[in-house]
Design a protein around this motif. Structure first.
Motif, PDB file in Angstrom:
ATOM      1  N   ARG A 146      -4.517 -42.788  21.520  1.00  0.00           N
ATOM      2  CA  ARG A 146      -4.207 -43.777  22.487  1.00  0.00           C
ATOM      3  C   ARG A 146      -2.957 -44.774  21.835  1.00  0.00           C
ATOM      4  NH1 ARG A 146      -9.955 -46.445  22.233  1.00  0.00           N
ATOM      5  NH2 ARG A 146      -9.647 -45.930  20.265  1.00  0.00           N
ATOM      6  N   PHE A 147      -2.694 -45.131  20.642  1.00  0.00           N
ATOM      7  CA  PHE A 147      -1.801 -45.855  20.128  1.00  0.00           C
ATOM      8  C   PHE A 147      -0.371 -45.099  20.493  1.00  0.00           C
ATOM      9  CE2 PHE A 147       1.659 -46.048  16.762  1.00  0.00           C
ATOM     10  CZ  PHE A 147       2.112 -47.344  16.953  1.00  0.00           C
ATOM     11  N   LEU A 175       9.784 -52.426  18.651  1.00  0.00           N
ATOM     12  CA  LEU A 175       9.099 -51.264  18.691  1.00  0.00           C
ATOM     13  C   LEU A 175       8.848 -50.835  17.075  1.00  0.00           C
ATOM     14  CD1 LEU A 175      10.114 -49.059  21.665  1.00  0.00           C
ATOM     15  CD2 LEU A 175       7.709 -49.724  21.100  1.00  0.00           C
ATOM     16  N   GLU A 176       9.807 -50.835  16.420  1.00  0.00           N
ATOM     17  CA  GLU A 176       9.462 -50.687  14.894  1.00  0.00           C
ATOM     18  C   GLU A 176       8.729 -51.249  14.318  1.00  0.00           C
ATOM     19  OE1 GLU A 176      10.905 -47.816  13.172  1.00  0.00           O
ATOM     20  OE2 GLU A 176      11.272 -47.357  15.414  1.00  0.00           O
ATOM     21  N   ARG A 177       8.481 -52.566  14.781  1.00  0.00           N
ATOM     22  CA  ARG A 177       7.753 -53.635  13.897  1.00  0.00           C
ATOM     23  C   ARG A 177       6.164 -53.139  14.376  1.00  0.00           C
ATOM     24  NH1 ARG A 177       7.530 -59.716  15.336  1.00  0.00           N
ATOM     25  NH2 ARG A 177       6.939 -59.194  17.292  1.00  0.00           N
ATOM     26  N   VAL A 178       5.972 -52.534  15.845  1.00  0.00           N
ATOM     27  CA  VAL A 178       4.927 -52.131  16.277  1.00  0.00           C
ATOM     28  C   VAL A 178       4.370 -50.731  15.275  1.00  0.00           C
ATOM     29  CG1 VAL A 178       3.622 -51.225  18.062  1.00  0.00           C
ATOM     30  CG2 VAL A 178       5.033 -53.160  18.390  1.00  0.00           C
ATOM     31  N   ARG A 179       5.215 -50.051  15.169  1.00  0.00           N
ATOM     32  CA  ARG A 179       5.047 -48.748  14.298  1.00  0.00           C
ATOM     33  C   ARG A 179       4.629 -49.077  12.939  1.00  0.00           C
ATOM     34  NH1 ARG A 179       7.887 -43.601  15.108  1.00  0.00           N
ATOM     35  NH2 ARG A 179       9.527 -44.774  15.989  1.00  0.00           N
ATOM     36  N   LEU A 230       3.257 -51.855  11.822  1.00  0.00           N
ATOM     37  CA  LEU A 230       1.951 -52.675  11.700  1.00  0.00           C
ATOM     38  C   LEU A 230       0.721 -51.500  12.089  1.00  0.00           C
ATOM     39  CD1 LEU A 230       2.818 -56.057  13.789  1.00  0.00           C
ATOM     40  CD2 LEU A 230       2.281 -55.900  11.168  1.00  0.00           C
ATOM     41  N   ALA A 231       1.157 -50.667  12.978  1.00  0.00           N
ATOM     42  CA  ALA A 231       0.100 -49.838  13.427  1.00  0.00           C
ATOM     43  C   ALA A 231      -0.406 -48.905  12.100  1.00  0.00           C
ATOM     44  CB  ALA A 231       0.219 -48.961  14.449  1.00  0.00           C
ATOM     45  N   ALA A 232       0.796 -48.436  11.341  1.00  0.00           N
ATOM     46  CA  ALA A 232       0.463 -47.384   9.989  1.00  0.00           C
ATOM     47  C   ALA A 232      -0.361 -48.674   9.226  1.00  0.00           C
ATOM     48  CB  ALA A 232       1.776 -47.367   9.534  1.00  0.00           C
ATOM     49  N   THR A 266       1.983 -55.386  20.724  1.00  0.00           N
ATOM     50  CA  THR A 266       1.951 -55.843  19.135  1.00  0.00           C
ATOM     51  C   THR A 266       0.552 -56.575  18.652  1.00  0.00           C
ATOM     52  OG1 THR A 266       4.144 -56.025  19.176  1.00  0.00           O
ATOM     53  CG2 THR A 266       3.075 -56.737  17.201  1.00  0.00           C
ATOM     54  N   VAL A 267       0.329 -57.456  19.735  1.00  0.00           N
ATOM     55  CA  VAL A 267      -0.902 -58.240  19.406  1.00  0.00           C
ATOM     56  C   VAL A 267      -2.070 -57.427  19.623  1.00  0.00           C
ATOM     57  CG1 VAL A 267      -2.289 -60.169  20.473  1.00  0.00           C
ATOM     58  CG2 VAL A 267       0.256 -60.396  20.265  1.00  0.00           C
ATOM     59  N   ASP A 268      -1.942 -56.456  20.658  1.00  0.00           N
ATOM     60  CA  ASP A 268      -3.088 -55.622  20.614  1.00  0.00           C
ATOM     61  C   ASP A 268      -3.520 -54.772  19.344  1.00  0.00           C
ATOM     62  OD1 ASP A 268      -3.710 -56.409  23.143  1.00  0.00           O
ATOM     63  OD2 ASP A 268      -2.705 -54.666  24.300  1.00  0.00           O
TER      64      ASP A 268
END
Length: 393
Positions: free
Chosen positions: A275-276, A258-262, A264-266, A329-331
């Motif tokens: 939505r994210f 989840l931290e990796r998603v955060r 990458l989103a940033a 993450t892929v999304d």
């Protein structure tokens, strides 16, 4: 720091974090965080460090080389090491066959096999699934026919993780073909150096080799390598699967992903996207709910209760949440996740990753994580177990 833990448990968590930071090889950590497949060396140097510390089998009784960890300490160890990027502690020796041997095995089996597991000198793999017996494991056909002081084993096992690295395999074999499905099965220890064994690689969807099919042709196995009673292997198999499913929540890994998603989103400018944030926090809530469910189960176990069918709930939700997070993450990566070639992630091929494909490890992990909802008993099977044994349906 989790308020659930006592001061002693909090101190243990700090010790685990310190040990992991000091002993986890930087390259291994980099590969884990990037989602890249790990080599045997990656796993072994981490497990060697744990063996030197005396932590590779921490939950084992001290008389067999463990530390008598409580369920809470085992949970802390798993989650703290995972959150810091340590590899999955390959469970086949430590978590699976070891407890079966020290619980049901003969004194000779304990003396022969347990020291090699706690020293990380002997590598095991698991021979359960077969081409016609996956989730329907009781339908297995690999047979063992007694011939004096040996059994002659014929058949095959499939989806055998890391058999190409292993020294021994523990396998379920049919020793009484006339018995009903779950009867007539024995739990057998087989030296993979025995004549008549062949291992064929199976390359999985992301292009890495960690699965295999193992073939047995007139393999001679000493009678003394049957664990416990002949034809009682189903009992030992269920005991082992309980250990496997309790480990399946993987809260530390979910938190790290989840931290990796955060992050990458940033990088993509999505950190404040409504939505994210909605989707991110839904998965975060799911993870926290699973964590507290796990802690409640641990509290019961620490007070003398049994994990029971709730272990299937941990496996069901843990595997599903991990799967959802890697899909998310892929999304988030969007078009950045499109470039992919298995040669870029396979540690055995020295092909440089081209520009624009720096997230190939994320995609590899996304593909690999299709498997956890199948292995260890598919999620459909877990739902049946919960319905029958927890809900009484």
């Amino acid at each position: 720091m989790n308020a659930f833990w006592s001061p002693a448990q909090q101190a243990f968590a700090q010790e685990v974090r310190r040990f992991t930071t000091e002993n986890l090889h930087p390259e291994t950590r980099r590969r884990v965080l990037a989602g890249r497949p790990l080599s045997r060396e990656d796993h072994m140097r981490w497990q060697d460090a744990l063996a030197r510390k005396g932590w590779i089998a921490g939950f084992w009784p001290r008389e067999y080389g463990g530390c008598d960890w409580t369920p809470a300490e085992s949970y802390i160890f798993q989650n703290e090491t995972s959150a810091l990027g340590a590899p999955w502690l390959l469970p086949f020796g430590v978590n699976y066959v070891g407890p079966v041997i020290y619980t049901y095995g003969s004194p000779e089996q304990k003396e022969e096999h347990l020291p090699g597991i706690v020293s990380n000198e002997v590598f095991w793999c698991q021979g359960y699934s077969e081409p016609e017996a996956g989730s329907d494991l009781a339908n297995l056909k690999t047979k063992a026919v007694r011939d004096g002081d040996v059994y002659i084993v014929n058949g095959s096992k499939i989806w055998t993780s890391y058999a190409h690295w292993a020294d021994w395999i523990f396998a379920l074999v049919r020793t009484d073909p006339e018995a009903k499905a779950q009867e007539g099965i024995s739990f057998m220890l087989i030296d993979l150096r025995s004549p008549g064994i062949a291992i064929r690689p199976i390359v999985s969807i992301e292009g890495a080799h960690h699965l295999n099919q193992v073939f047995f042709e007139d393999v001679r196995v000493p009678v003394r390598n049957i664990v416990g009673e002949v034809n009682k292997g189903w009992t030992y198999a269920k005991y082992l699967l309980g250990h496997e499913r309790v480990l399946s929540a993987e809260i530390g890994k979910a938190r790290r992903l989840l931290e990796r998603v955060r992050t990458l989103a940033a990088e993509a400018g999505l950190g404040r996207d409504t939505r994210f944030r909605d989707r991110f926090h839904r998965y975060e809530i799911d993870m926290l709910a699973l964590e507290w469910t796990t802690l409640r189960l641990l509290d019961r176990v620490m007070n003398g209760g049994a994990a029971g069918a709730e272990a299937s709930l941990l496996k069901l939700r843990g595997s599903s949440i991990i799967q959802q997070i890697v899909e998310f993450t892929v999304d988030v990566l969007g078009p950045r996740a499109l470039p992919y070639d298995p040669a870029w992630i396979d540690h055995g091929v020295k092909m440089p990753v081209p520009d624009g494909a720096e997230h190939v490890g994320v995609v590899a992990e996304f593909l690999f994580q299709r498997a956890p909802t199948i292995w260890g008993g598919s999620n459909e099977i877990q739902r049946n177990i919960i319905a029958k044994h927890a809900l009484g349906l």
